[in-house]
Write an enzyme that holds these catalytic residues in place. Structure first.
Site, short mmCIF file in Angstrom:
data_model
loop_
_atom_site.label_atom_id
_atom_site.label_comp_id
_atom_site.label_asym_id
_atom_site.label_seq_id
_atom_site.Cartn_x
_atom_site.Cartn_y
_atom_site.Cartn_z
N LYS A 12 0.85 -1.22 0.00
CA LYS A 12 0.00 0.00 0.00
C LYS A 12 0.87 1.25 0.00
O LYS A 12 2.00 1.24 0.51
CB LYS A 12 -0.96 0.00 1.19
CG LYS A 12 -0.32 0.04 2.59
CD LYS A 12 0.01 1.42 3.11
CE LYS A 12 0.66 1.37 4.49
NZ LYS A 12 1.42 2.57 4.83
N LEU A 101 5.27 0.35 3.50
CA LEU A 101 4.48 -0.19 2.39
C LEU A 101 3.47 -1.23 2.86
O LEU A 101 2.80 -1.86 2.05
CB LEU A 101 5.43 -0.82 1.36
CG LEU A 101 6.30 0.19 0.60
CD1 LEU A 101 7.48 -0.53 -0.08
CD2 LEU A 101 5.47 0.93 -0.44
N GLY A 104 3.99 -6.43 6.18
CA GLY A 104 3.51 -7.38 7.19
C GLY A 104 2.00 -7.36 7.29
O GLY A 104 1.34 -8.42 7.34
N ASP A 138 -3.00 -1.13 9.97
CA ASP A 138 -3.12 -1.10 8.50
C ASP A 138 -3.76 -2.37 7.94
O ASP A 138 -4.01 -2.46 6.74
CB ASP A 138 -1.73 -0.94 7.87
CG ASP A 138 -1.18 0.47 8.02
OD1 ASP A 138 -1.99 1.40 8.25
OD2 ASP A 138 0.04 0.65 7.92
O1 C5P Z 1 -0.98 -1.00 14.81
P1 C5P Z 1 0.46 -0.99 14.36
O2 C5P Z 1 1.18 -2.26 14.73
O3 C5P Z 1 0.63 -0.61 12.95
O4 C5P Z 1 1.14 0.18 15.21
C1 C5P Z 1 2.53 0.29 15.40
C2 C5P Z 1 2.79 1.42 16.38
O5 C5P Z 1 2.47 2.67 15.76
C3 C5P Z 1 1.92 1.36 17.62
O6 C5P Z 1 2.56 0.62 18.62
C4 C5P Z 1 1.81 2.82 18.01
O7 C5P Z 1 2.96 3.24 18.70
C5 C5P Z 1 1.82 3.54 16.66
N1 C5P Z 1 0.47 3.87 16.17
C6 C5P Z 1 -0.25 4.92 16.72
N2 C5P Z 1 -1.50 5.22 16.24
C7 C5P Z 1 -2.01 4.53 15.19
C8 C5P Z 1 -1.29 3.48 14.60
C9 C5P Z 1 -0.05 3.17 15.10
O8 C5P Z 1 0.22 5.57 17.67
N3 C5P Z 1 -3.23 4.87 14.73
#
Ligand code: C5P
Length: 285
Positions: A12, A101, A104, A138
């Site tokens: 993406k 991108l 994962g 994502d």
């Molecule tokens: O959900 P994901 O694993 O993609 O998130 C990785 C990190 O990015 C989270 O641990 C958080 O610190 C941050 N994050 C956030 N707000 C979001 C998505 C991600 O603060 N909406």
């Protein structure tokens, strides 16, 4: 219980990415327009009687157990479907890691889609997106694919009309940003520029590539680029070889340019190949 299903896991791009503020759960509220492209990993899911979920990949540094989000996706699906079988996941990776991108997330989404298809579609796309939200921010978009507005943590999706066919050159420099660290930096700065999401939606609806290119905006650039001016260099190469716009995707570090011509995109690739090894020419899906 056995069976094999294959799915493509599309990468993406963030055409826009705005961080609106912090939430009580520690995450951030986002508003972003996301676009799938045909750079993809191949995901093969085989069900067996082992009762264990595990992965095998062509990247030796990736985990193969529950630390791998694709394995987590299989566990979440089996739990929801009340199944006790095992799942073996083969990931043939092409999407670079630590790139923004969604590599994962997209593998996890492909596992959800593959298991759902194999089970004769017991869950709707939106139920699969809800499962995806338990795995990563994502993942819901990567279940849906195409073009969409993502809000909330990333799980509130509005499907947008398909974009006109666009070519993209994606260049992943040899730098890796920590996503939580970039969010923390954003919390401490006043943003100089934010995306005009409404204008981007209008540009997408009209299929106006010039306006799409001009409207690209990712607030993470404001905290990532000052320490890594190389990202600006990559963008400038793309722009000088005919891109309508170029920017970093997600929390980086990959940079992409948008082109209406395959030939111009191919020339930009050639120019970047001298200096970078992870270069891809893809198109929107
Ligand atoms: O959900 P994901 O694993 O993609 O998130 C990785 C990190 O990015 C989270 O641990 C958080 O610190 C941050 N994050 C956030 N707000 C979001 C998505 C991600 O603060 N909406």
């Amino acid at each position: 219980m056995t069976g094999t299903a294959r799915e493509a896991a599309w990468a993406k791009l963030n055409l826009s990415l705005d961080v609106l503020g912090t939430r009580p759960d520690g995450f951030h509220d986002l508003r972003m327009i996301m676009q799938s492209v045909d750079l993809h990993d191949d995901v093969t899911v085989t069900l067996d009687g082992t009762g264990v979920c595990r992965a095998e990949t062509n990247r030796s540094y990736l985990p193969c157990g529950a630390d791998n989000v694709a394995v987590r996706a299989a566990q979440v699906f089996l739990e929801r479907a009340g199944l006790t079988c095992g799942v073996h996941i083969r990931l043939h990776k092409r999407i670079p890691v630590c790139a923004g991108l969604g590599g994962g997330s997209s593998d996890a989404a492909a596992v959800l889609r593959a298991l759902n298809r194999w089970k004769d579609y017991p869950l709707s796309v939106y139920a699969l997106c809800e499962l995806g939200a338990q795995i990563g921010s994502d993942v819901p978009f990567c279940v849906l694919c195409g073009t969409a507005l993502a809000e909330g943590r990333g799980e509130r999706l509005t499907k947008l009309p398909d974009t006109p066919e666009m070519f993209t050159v994606i260049c992943k420099p040899d730098v890796c940003f920590s996503t939580p660290a970039l969010y923390a930096k954003l919390d401490d700065v006043a943003l100089a520029k934010r995306p005009d999401t409404r204008a981007m939606r209008a540009a997408l609806e009209k299929g106006d590539l010039e306006a799409i290119g001009a409207g690209l905006c990712n607030v993470f650039e404001q905290v990532a680029i000052p320490d890594h001016l190389e990202l600006n260099y990559i963008k400038s190469i793309m722009m000088s070889y005919g891109a309508y716009g170029a920017q970093m995707t997600g929390s980086g570090s990959a940079v992409y340019g948008l082109f209406d011509s395959f030939e111009y995109a191919a020339v930009a690739c050639t120019m970047l190949k001298d200096k970078y090894s992870e270069i891809f020419l893809a198109k929107t899906v």
